[in-house]
Design a protein around this motif. Structure first.
Motif, PDB file in Angstrom:
ATOM      1  N   ALA A  51       5.897  10.959  10.152  1.00  0.00           N
ATOM      2  CA  ALA A  51       6.555  11.220   8.878  1.00  0.00           C
ATOM      3  C   ALA A  51       7.170   9.939   8.324  1.00  0.00           C
ATOM      4  N   PRO A  52       7.253   9.823   6.996  1.00  0.00           N
ATOM      5  CA  PRO A  52       7.897   8.644   6.410  1.00  0.00           C
ATOM      6  C   PRO A  52       9.402   8.690   6.628  1.00  0.00           C
ATOM      7  N   PRO A  53      10.048   7.513   6.677  1.00  0.00           N
ATOM      8  CA  PRO A  53      11.504   7.496   6.842  1.00  0.00           C
ATOM      9  C   PRO A  53      12.174   8.122   5.616  1.00  0.00           C
ATOM     10  N   PRO A  54      13.339   8.740   5.816  1.00  0.00           N
ATOM     11  CA  PRO A  54      14.178   8.703   7.020  1.00  0.00           C
ATOM     12  C   PRO A  54      13.835   9.773   8.055  1.00  0.00           C
ATOM     13  N   SER A  55      12.775  10.548   7.818  1.00  0.00           N
ATOM     14  CA  SER A  55      12.380  11.564   8.789  1.00  0.00           C
ATOM     15  C   SER A  55      11.835  10.895  10.047  1.00  0.00           C
ATOM     16  N   THR A  56      11.816  11.641  11.120  1.00  0.00           N
ATOM     17  CA  THR A  56      11.266  11.155  12.381  1.00  0.00           C
ATOM     18  C   THR A  56      10.240  12.150  12.892  1.00  0.00           C
ATOM     19  N   GLY A  57       9.491  11.747  13.896  1.00  0.00           N
ATOM     20  CA  GLY A  57       8.493  12.643  14.470  1.00  0.00           C
ATOM     21  C   GLY A  57       7.249  12.710  13.606  1.00  0.00           C
ATOM     22  N   GLU A  58       6.384  13.670  13.912  1.00  0.00           N
ATOM     23  CA  GLU A  58       5.130  13.833  13.210  1.00  0.00           C
ATOM     24  C   GLU A  58       5.121  15.135  12.423  1.00  0.00           C
ATOM     25  N   ARG A  59       4.330  15.154  11.362  1.00  0.00           N
ATOM     26  CA  ARG A  59       4.203  16.341  10.520  1.00  0.00           C
ATOM     27  C   ARG A  59       2.723  16.628  10.286  1.00  0.00           C
ATOM     28  N   LEU A  60       2.427  17.832   9.817  1.00  0.00           N
ATOM     29  CA  LEU A  60       1.065  18.203   9.452  1.00  0.00           C
ATOM     30  C   LEU A  60       0.865  17.987   7.955  1.00  0.00           C
ATOM     31  N   TYR A  61      -0.264  17.367   7.600  1.00  0.00           N
ATOM     32  CA  TYR A  61      -0.511  17.042   6.194  1.00  0.00           C
ATOM     33  C   TYR A  61      -1.887  17.506   5.732  1.00  0.00           C
ATOM     34  N   TRP A  62      -1.928  17.913   4.472  1.00  0.00           N
ATOM     35  CA  TRP A  62      -3.171  18.162   3.750  1.00  0.00           C
ATOM     36  C   TRP A  62      -3.337  17.068   2.697  1.00  0.00           C
ATOM     37  N   ASP A  63      -4.446  17.101   2.010  1.00  0.00           N
ATOM     38  CA  ASP A  63      -4.792  16.137   0.965  1.00  0.00           C
ATOM     39  C   ASP A  63      -3.674  15.999  -0.075  1.00  0.00           C
ATOM     40  N   GLY A  64      -3.317  14.754  -0.395  1.00  0.00           N
ATOM     41  CA  GLY A  64      -2.282  14.522  -1.388  1.00  0.00           C
ATOM     42  C   GLY A  64      -2.672  14.970  -2.777  1.00  0.00           C
ATOM     43  N   GLY A  65      -3.985  15.071  -3.051  1.00  0.00           N
ATOM     44  CA  GLY A  65      -4.441  15.503  -4.363  1.00  0.00           C
ATOM     45  C   GLY A  65      -4.092  16.940  -4.686  1.00  0.00           C
ATOM     46  N   LEU A  66      -3.795  17.751  -3.675  1.00  0.00           N
ATOM     47  CA  LEU A  66      -3.377  19.124  -3.928  1.00  0.00           C
ATOM     48  C   LEU A  66      -2.063  19.153  -4.700  1.00  0.00           C
ATOM     49  N   PHE A  67      -1.266  18.118  -4.505  1.00  0.00           N
ATOM     50  CA  PHE A  67       0.048  18.033  -5.142  1.00  0.00           C
ATOM     51  C   PHE A  67      -0.012  17.159  -6.382  1.00  0.00           C
ATOM     52  N   ASP A  68      -0.669  16.007  -6.264  1.00  0.00           N
ATOM     53  CA  ASP A  68      -0.754  15.066  -7.383  1.00  0.00           C
ATOM     54  C   ASP A  68      -1.908  14.117  -7.107  1.00  0.00           C
ATOM     55  N   LEU A  98       0.837  -1.200   0.000  1.00  0.00           N
ATOM     56  CA  LEU A  98       0.000   0.000   0.000  1.00  0.00           C
ATOM     57  C   LEU A  98       0.871   1.249   0.000  1.00  0.00           C
ATOM     58  N   ILE A  99       0.582   2.167  -0.917  1.00  0.00           N
ATOM     59  CA  ILE A  99       1.310   3.438  -0.991  1.00  0.00           C
ATOM     60  C   ILE A  99       0.292   4.579  -0.993  1.00  0.00           C
ATOM     61  N   LEU A 100       0.351   5.422   0.023  1.00  0.00           N
ATOM     62  CA  LEU A 100      -0.521   6.593   0.119  1.00  0.00           C
ATOM     63  C   LEU A 100       0.317   7.859  -0.007  1.00  0.00           C
ATOM     64  N   THR A 101      -0.311   8.930  -0.449  1.00  0.00           N
ATOM     65  CA  THR A 101       0.400  10.203  -0.544  1.00  0.00           C
ATOM     66  C   THR A 101      -0.386  11.304   0.158  1.00  0.00           C
ATOM     67  N   ALA A 102       0.338  12.259   0.692  1.00  0.00           N
ATOM     68  CA  ALA A 102      -0.251  13.432   1.344  1.00  0.00           C
ATOM     69  C   ALA A 102       0.680  14.615   1.116  1.00  0.00           C
ATOM     70  N   THR A 103       0.150  15.801   1.261  1.00  0.00           N
ATOM     71  CA  THR A 103       0.950  17.015   1.076  1.00  0.00           C
ATOM     72  C   THR A 103       1.460  17.508   2.425  1.00  0.00           C
ATOM     73  N   ASP A 104       2.779  17.553   2.567  1.00  0.00           N
ATOM     74  CA  ASP A 104       3.393  18.092   3.780  1.00  0.00           C
ATOM     75  C   ASP A 104       3.094  19.591   3.820  1.00  0.00           C
ATOM     76  N   LEU A 105       2.251  19.997   4.765  1.00  0.00           N
ATOM     77  CA  LEU A 105       1.745  21.366   4.798  1.00  0.00           C
ATOM     78  C   LEU A 105       2.854  22.399   4.973  1.00  0.00           C
TER      79      LEU A 105
END
Length: 348
Positions: A186-203, A142-149
């Motif tokens: 966040a996906p590796p290699p990043s650590t911690g949590e990030r804020l995300y919006w809908d991946g469709g905004l980007f692609d 499974l591969i999901l995408t989101a926009t790193d705000l």
């Protein structure tokens, strides 16, 4: 043995069309090995890959039962098709903190989606541990995408590289200004949590992620199904809702067409180099071409990918979660996928 990918776009209630496509594929013995999704496509993809009861068709039907809004009697279609503006108990509810109105960054909150996902999905299937099982027992990748705000970049949540959780699915569908951003690991290699919006905004068509995953396989028989919820051509809008729908269609379909064209061009180049390899075996004077940098780049792709695009033709009512609207789109998806299947699959 073939390796198969499936790409699912975002598009609100139009995602019921994807359910029909998936059902048709499964009914004809086609089980995707890699599935990517964004927004409502991420929800469908997650249930397909992580079906709690082991039966994706049953789980997807149960998911969309959860997402179906109540209908008023007397067949008031105009009301039923727009009742989701008051909320969808399986996905989102209106905010009620009116005292904080000036600080709102969304109109709804999406906690109900978490509960829906936890009912329908076994998230233990959606992490690296899945790929340590016997191949026959593995869930699809499974591969999901989101926009790193904050970073303004597309983030990829890949079950082969990280544990996917309900928050990641929610993040992929956090479309502003309707929905708030979602905090997720966040996906590796990043650590911690990030804020995300809908991946469709980007692609809105994350097919490059599936192409990369398919190319990891040594199997020369590669295919990919791309479900396009937003066709380019459409009638002129006649009211404000139709204007907004057309704006969204143009924004999403333009990027999708470019991505598909690029994928098809890559496939054509792979086929050209394969033919060149054959000629070099017979003509020594051509072998110097194998030293060309461009030849080396194309050879990184192990095999051409056969791409099948399945397109939804009705983009009206992206907020229509009524039972009638969902069933109409599901049937349309099944029929559209059937029309794309080779005769050998139909005969089987």
């Amino acid at each position: 043995m073939a390796v198969t990918g499936l790409v699912l776009q975002g598009g609100g209630a139009l995602g019921a069309f994807e359910v029909g496509v998936i059902e048709c594929l499964l009914d004809h013995g086609i089980t995707p090995d890699v599935v990517s999704g964004v927004s409502i496509g991420a929800v469908n993809a997650t249930v397909l890959c992580g079906a709690r009861n082991g039966d994706p068709k049953t789980s997807l039907r149960a998911l969309w039962d959860d997402l179906t809004t109540l209908s008023v009697p007397f067949q008031l279609d105009a009301v039923n098709q727009n009742i989701s503006v008051l909320g969808n108990p399986g996905m989102y509810l209106p905010r009620t903190d009116y005292w904080n109105l000036l600080r709102w960054t969304s109109f709804y909150e999406t906690e109900p989606l978490i509960a829906t996902l936890e009912r329908q999905v076994d998230f233990d299937k959606l992490g690296p541990g899945n790929f340590k099982r016997e191949p026959s027992a593995q869930a699809p990748r499974l591969i999901l995408t989101a926009t790193d705000l904050l970073a303004g970049q597309l983030a990829k949540f890949d079950s082969k590289q990280m544990q996917i959780m309900p928050a990641h699915v929610r993040a992929s569908g956090s479309l502003p200004p309707s929905f708030p951003p979602t905090q997720a690991a966040a996906p590796p290699p990043s650590t911690g949590e990030r804020l995300y919006w809908d991946g469709g905004l980007f692609d809105n068509t994350p097919l490059s992620k599936v192409i990369d995953a398919l190319q990891e396989s040594d199997d020369p028989d590669k295919s990919m199904y791309v479900v396009n919820l937003f066709p380019s051509a459409a009638p002129a809008p006649e009211n404000i809702p139709e204007v907004l729908a057309r704006m969204m269609t143009l924004a999403f379909s333009n990027k999708s067409e470019k991505d598909l064209k690029r994928a098809q061009q890559t496939t054509a180049l792979i086929q050209l180099v394969s033919e060149l390899d054959r000629l070099m075996d017979k003509h020594a004077e051509l072998r110097a071409l194998s030293k060309h940098p461009g030849y080396a780049v194309v050879k990184e792709f192990k095999a051409a990918i056969h791409i099948t695009e399945v397109t939804n033709r009705d983009v009206t009512g992206a907020s229509d979660f009524s039972a009638a609207g969902i069933e109409r789109r599901r049937r349309a998806g099944y029929q559209a996928m059937t029309a794309k299947l080779p005769k050998s699959k139909l005969a089987a």
